[in-house]
Design an enzyme around this catalytic site. Structure first.
Site, PDB file in Angstrom:
ATOM      1  N   THR A  42       0.826  -1.209   0.000  1.00 62.39           N
ATOM      2  CA  THR A  42       0.000   0.000   0.000  1.00 62.39           C
ATOM      3  C   THR A  42       0.859   1.257   0.000  1.00 62.39           C
ATOM      4  O   THR A  42       0.342   2.372   0.036  1.00 62.39           O
ATOM      5  CB  THR A  42      -0.940   0.010   1.217  1.00 62.39           C
ATOM      6  OG1 THR A  42      -0.156  -0.130   2.418  1.00 62.39           O
ATOM      7  CG2 THR A  42      -1.925  -1.160   1.142  1.00 62.39           C
ATOM      8  N   HIS A  47       6.197  -0.178   7.251  1.00 63.13           N
ATOM      9  CA  HIS A  47       6.363   0.697   8.414  1.00 63.13           C
ATOM     10  C   HIS A  47       6.391  -0.173   9.671  1.00 63.13           C
ATOM     11  O   HIS A  47       6.294  -1.412   9.584  1.00 63.13           O
ATOM     12  CB  HIS A  47       5.249   1.742   8.478  1.00 63.13           C
ATOM     13  CG  HIS A  47       3.863   1.186   8.404  1.00 63.13           C
ATOM     14  ND1 HIS A  47       3.272   0.485   9.437  1.00 63.13           N
ATOM     15  CD2 HIS A  47       2.945   1.206   7.404  1.00 63.13           C
ATOM     16  CE1 HIS A  47       2.056   0.111   9.095  1.00 63.13           C
ATOM     17  NE2 HIS A  47       1.834   0.521   7.861  1.00 63.13           N
ATOM     18  N   HIS A  50       4.286  -3.151  10.452  1.00 65.28           N
ATOM     19  CA  HIS A  50       4.595  -4.442   9.830  1.00 65.28           C
ATOM     20  C   HIS A  50       5.726  -5.175  10.559  1.00 65.28           C
ATOM     21  O   HIS A  50       6.003  -6.340  10.257  1.00 65.28           O
ATOM     22  CB  HIS A  50       5.052  -4.252   8.369  1.00 65.28           C
ATOM     23  CG  HIS A  50       4.022  -3.663   7.470  1.00 65.28           C
ATOM     24  ND1 HIS A  50       4.107  -2.384   6.975  1.00 65.28           N
ATOM     25  CD2 HIS A  50       2.870  -4.177   6.971  1.00 65.28           C
ATOM     26  CE1 HIS A  50       3.065  -2.144   6.197  1.00 65.28           C
ATOM     27  NE2 HIS A  50       2.295  -3.207   6.186  1.00 65.28           N
ATOM     28  N   LYS A  84     -10.899  -1.440   8.614  1.00 64.08           N
ATOM     29  CA  LYS A  84     -10.741  -0.127   7.992  1.00 64.08           C
ATOM     30  C   LYS A  84     -12.118   0.539   7.932  1.00 64.08           C
ATOM     31  O   LYS A  84     -13.112  -0.111   7.648  1.00 64.08           O
ATOM     32  CB  LYS A  84     -10.173  -0.263   6.566  1.00 64.08           C
ATOM     33  CG  LYS A  84      -8.819  -0.947   6.499  1.00 64.08           C
ATOM     34  CD  LYS A  84      -7.742  -0.096   7.145  1.00 64.08           C
ATOM     35  CE  LYS A  84      -6.352  -0.708   6.970  1.00 64.08           C
ATOM     36  NZ  LYS A  84      -6.185  -1.994   7.633  1.00 64.08           N
ATOM     37  N   ARG A  88     -10.172   1.537   0.611  1.00 63.80           N
ATOM     38  CA  ARG A  88      -8.851   2.042   0.227  1.00 63.80           C
ATOM     39  C   ARG A  88      -8.898   2.631  -1.187  1.00 63.80           C
ATOM     40  O   ARG A  88      -9.710   2.233  -2.018  1.00 63.80           O
ATOM     41  CB  ARG A  88      -7.818   0.913   0.225  1.00 63.80           C
ATOM     42  CG  ARG A  88      -7.488   0.352   1.594  1.00 63.80           C
ATOM     43  CD  ARG A  88      -6.463  -0.740   1.428  1.00 63.80           C
ATOM     44  NE  ARG A  88      -6.156  -1.428   2.671  1.00 63.80           N
ATOM     45  CZ  ARG A  88      -5.226  -1.063   3.534  1.00 63.80           C
ATOM     46  NH1 ARG A  88      -4.524   0.030   3.300  1.00 63.80           N
ATOM     47  NH2 ARG A  88      -5.001  -1.769   4.628  1.00 63.80           N
ATOM     48  N   GLN A 175      -7.539 -14.028  -0.223  1.00 62.58           N
ATOM     49  CA  GLN A 175      -6.531 -14.424   0.758  1.00 62.58           C
ATOM     50  C   GLN A 175      -6.604 -15.922   1.032  1.00 62.58           C
ATOM     51  O   GLN A 175      -5.577 -16.578   1.217  1.00 62.58           O
ATOM     52  CB  GLN A 175      -6.707 -13.627   2.060  1.00 62.58           C
ATOM     53  CG  GLN A 175      -5.559 -13.859   3.048  1.00 62.58           C
ATOM     54  CD  GLN A 175      -5.502 -12.805   4.128  1.00 62.58           C
ATOM     55  OE1 GLN A 175      -5.809 -11.639   3.891  1.00 62.58           O
ATOM     56  NE2 GLN A 175      -5.102 -13.205   5.323  1.00 62.58           N
ATOM     57  N   ASP A 196      -6.341  -8.613  13.408  1.00 66.51           N
ATOM     58  CA  ASP A 196      -7.413  -8.205  12.495  1.00 66.51           C
ATOM     59  C   ASP A 196      -7.551  -9.156  11.308  1.00 66.51           C
ATOM     60  O   ASP A 196      -8.500  -9.048  10.527  1.00 66.51           O
ATOM     61  CB  ASP A 196      -7.169  -6.776  11.993  1.00 66.51           C
ATOM     62  CG  ASP A 196      -5.864  -6.624  11.234  1.00 66.51           C
ATOM     63  OD1 ASP A 196      -4.961  -7.461  11.420  1.00 66.51           O
ATOM     64  OD2 ASP A 196      -5.728  -5.663  10.462  1.00 66.51           O
ATOM     65  N   LYS A 231      -1.851   5.898  19.040  1.00 61.44           N
ATOM     66  CA  LYS A 231      -1.698   4.784  18.113  1.00 61.44           C
ATOM     67  C   LYS A 231      -0.244   4.375  17.976  1.00 61.44           C
ATOM     68  O   LYS A 231       0.641   5.209  17.781  1.00 61.44           O
ATOM     69  CB  LYS A 231      -2.265   5.170  16.744  1.00 61.44           C
ATOM     70  CG  LYS A 231      -2.335   4.013  15.756  1.00 61.44           C
ATOM     71  CD  LYS A 231      -3.065   4.400  14.491  1.00 61.44           C
ATOM     72  CE  LYS A 231      -3.174   3.233  13.534  1.00 61.44           C
ATOM     73  NZ  LYS A 231      -3.892   3.584  12.292  1.00 61.44           N
ATOM     74  N   LYS A 234       2.933   5.627  15.092  1.00 59.36           N
ATOM     75  CA  LYS A 234       2.839   7.013  14.647  1.00 59.36           C
ATOM     76  C   LYS A 234       3.673   7.886  15.575  1.00 59.36           C
ATOM     77  O   LYS A 234       3.727   7.680  16.779  1.00 59.36           O
ATOM     78  CB  LYS A 234       1.390   7.511  14.692  1.00 59.36           C
ATOM     79  CG  LYS A 234       0.426   6.710  13.827  1.00 59.36           C
ATOM     80  CD  LYS A 234       0.461   7.156  12.386  1.00 59.36           C
ATOM     81  CE  LYS A 234      -0.614   6.460  11.570  1.00 59.36           C
ATOM     82  NZ  LYS A 234      -0.644   6.906  10.187  1.00 59.36           N
ATOM     83  N   THR A 235       4.324   8.890  14.997  1.00 60.16           N
ATOM     84  CA  THR A 235       5.004   9.897  15.799  1.00 60.16           C
ATOM     85  C   THR A 235       4.674  11.249  15.199  1.00 60.16           C
ATOM     86  O   THR A 235       4.879  11.486  14.009  1.00 60.16           O
ATOM     87  CB  THR A 235       6.532   9.669  15.863  1.00 60.16           C
ATOM     88  OG1 THR A 235       7.126  10.712  16.617  1.00 60.16           O
ATOM     89  CG2 THR A 235       7.171   9.596  14.495  1.00 60.16           C
TER      90      THR A 235
END
Length: 420
Positions: A42, A47, A50, A84, A88, A175, A196, A231, A234-235
């Site tokens: 994606t 990141h 993962h 989600k 997307r 999947q 998830d 979360k 994230k920063t």
């Protein structure tokens, strides 16, 4: 295979759900198992969201099993609806294929595709999904699933009210088909994923049972939450990427060094390969002297080294120590670039006056000459970490780190960067 591996995963808190835990543990103890995790492209980089599944593949390989890293070149063109809130954005084939190649290269830094005993396997589901005919797919895969079964999945139920397209609704079938194809090609019996992914994973197990009459297994990892409610991954609102050009090693290091005291031991178990005994010793030291932050320092060192290498870790540590002490002159231009990413930057023009008073105004460090003079005289202005109180001071080549960067600090923490 190392006995006790499954129990270690449990002790580290890495197992959220499994299908038939007793049979899975026996399988892992008795033989080398082929397992897979899917990574939909994606973006052009993975990141830290993962990182847990990537490291799980590495853990399995280190314990004698064969990891399969599945890049979702096909499913990435659709997008997984799991948890989600909205659909997307669809990307072009060229974009997804380019991203797939980038992710494949990143994965090779964590799992060994050339191991003599149990080399990891790389696969791309576009290889079969891209050539599968719709009629064949509906006959061979779709016939195995009722609408009621598909609707019962939590990932679908959450989206029914807000709306879900048929494209995303059918994702779980794609999947499931991946699991079948990986079983046929490699004998893959185990799928890992985040919590998830449970609905998608169990669909794959169901397809294996119906089509091949074999028992597949599923294992999910916990959803990572932070104690402060923010979360994970994230920063300052931005994702923390594994690509050093998107998130610098210094920014990456800072993310981990700033881990909340309430999370740090858990993260040591999740994201490092330190033994549980080593982590217990760190925890004891940390509890006795939390102000030394030994747990955060160890976490930041281990994960930064794992992702970016020891040289990048050393550089990140050097930048951190320089910024803390104010001793900036010892940094290189590259380290300045990393340490001051996002800091207000002024690109000095050829016609700009190099007198410090004038530059403070041009760079918008201050708003007036009066304020500039007051700040200089009061000792509030620093050039590359050194206080300057001379109103006639002019920036020269001596002040340009690597010939192009000068750091101005006003007060204790307000930094500006001059680029020449």
């Amino acid at each position: 295979m190392k006995p006790g591996f499954f129990q270690e995963l449990k002790d580290r808190g890495l197992i959220h759900q499994t299908t038939d835990e007793v049979a899975l543990e026996k399988q892992l103890n008795d033989e080398s198992v082929k397992l897979y995790v899917g990574f939909d492209p994606t973006a052009d980089s993975l990141h830290i969201g993962h990182l847990l599944p990537v490291l799980m593949l590495r853990r399995f390989q280190k314990n004698g099993h064969v990891p399969i890293a599945l890049v979702g070149g096909g499913t990435g063109m659709i997008g997984d609806p799991s948890f989600k809130d909205q659909e997307r954005q669809l990307n072009t084939l060229d974009t997804v294929q380019n991203w797939s190649e980038s992710i494949k290269n990143q994965l090779s830094r964590f799992i060994d595709f050339d191991d003599a005993q149990n080399p990891a396997i790389i696969a791309n589901n576009y290889d079969w999904l891209g050539s599968t005919l719709l009629i064949d797919f509906l006959r061979d895969v779709g016939k195995n699933f009722t609408i009621n079964y598909m609707m019962s999945k939590e990932s679908v139920k959450r989206r029914i009210e807000s709306g879900i397209s048929y494209t995303e609704f059918a994702y779980q079938l794609l999947q499931a088909y991946d699991f079948l194809k990986l079983y046929e090609a490699h004998g893959c019996l185990l799928q890992l994923g985040g919590s998830d992914q449970w609905g998608n994973i169990t669909s794959g197990i169901e397809l294996l049972r119906r089509e091949k009459e074999v028992q597949g297994f599923g294992l999910t990892m916990p959803l990572i939450t932070k104690a402060d409610g923010t979360k994970f991954g994230k920063t300052e609102g931005n994702a923390v990427w594994l690509d050093a050009t998107k998130t610098t090693p210094y920014e990456f290091y800072q993310f981990w060094i700033n881990t909340d005291d309430r999370d740090v031991i858990k993260f040591l178990k999740y994201f490092t390969f330190l033994s549980l005994e080593e982590i217990a010793a760190i925890e004891e030291e940390f509890v006795n002297a939390p102000e030394k932050r030994v747990a955060q320092k160890t976490l930041a060192q281990e994960v930064t080294t794992l992702v970016h290498g020891s040289q990048a870790y050393d550089q990140a540590l050097r930048i951190s120590e320089a910024l803390f002490s104010g001793e900036i002159k010892g940094l290189s231009g590259e380290e300045i670039k990393q340490g001051f990413k996002g800091v207000p930057t002024y690109h000095v023009q050829a016609e700009d006056a190099l007198n410090l008073v004038d530059l403070l105004i041009s760079a918008e460090v201050v708003k007036s000459k009066r304020q500039a003079r007051e700040d200089i005289q009061n000792g509030a202005i620093y050039i590359n970490g050194e206080r300057v109180q001379d109103l006639t001071y002019e920036i020269s080549d001596v002040d340009k780190i690597d010939g192009h960067s000068t750091v101005i600090r006003r007060g204790k923490k307000k930094y500006h960067l001059l680029q020449f």
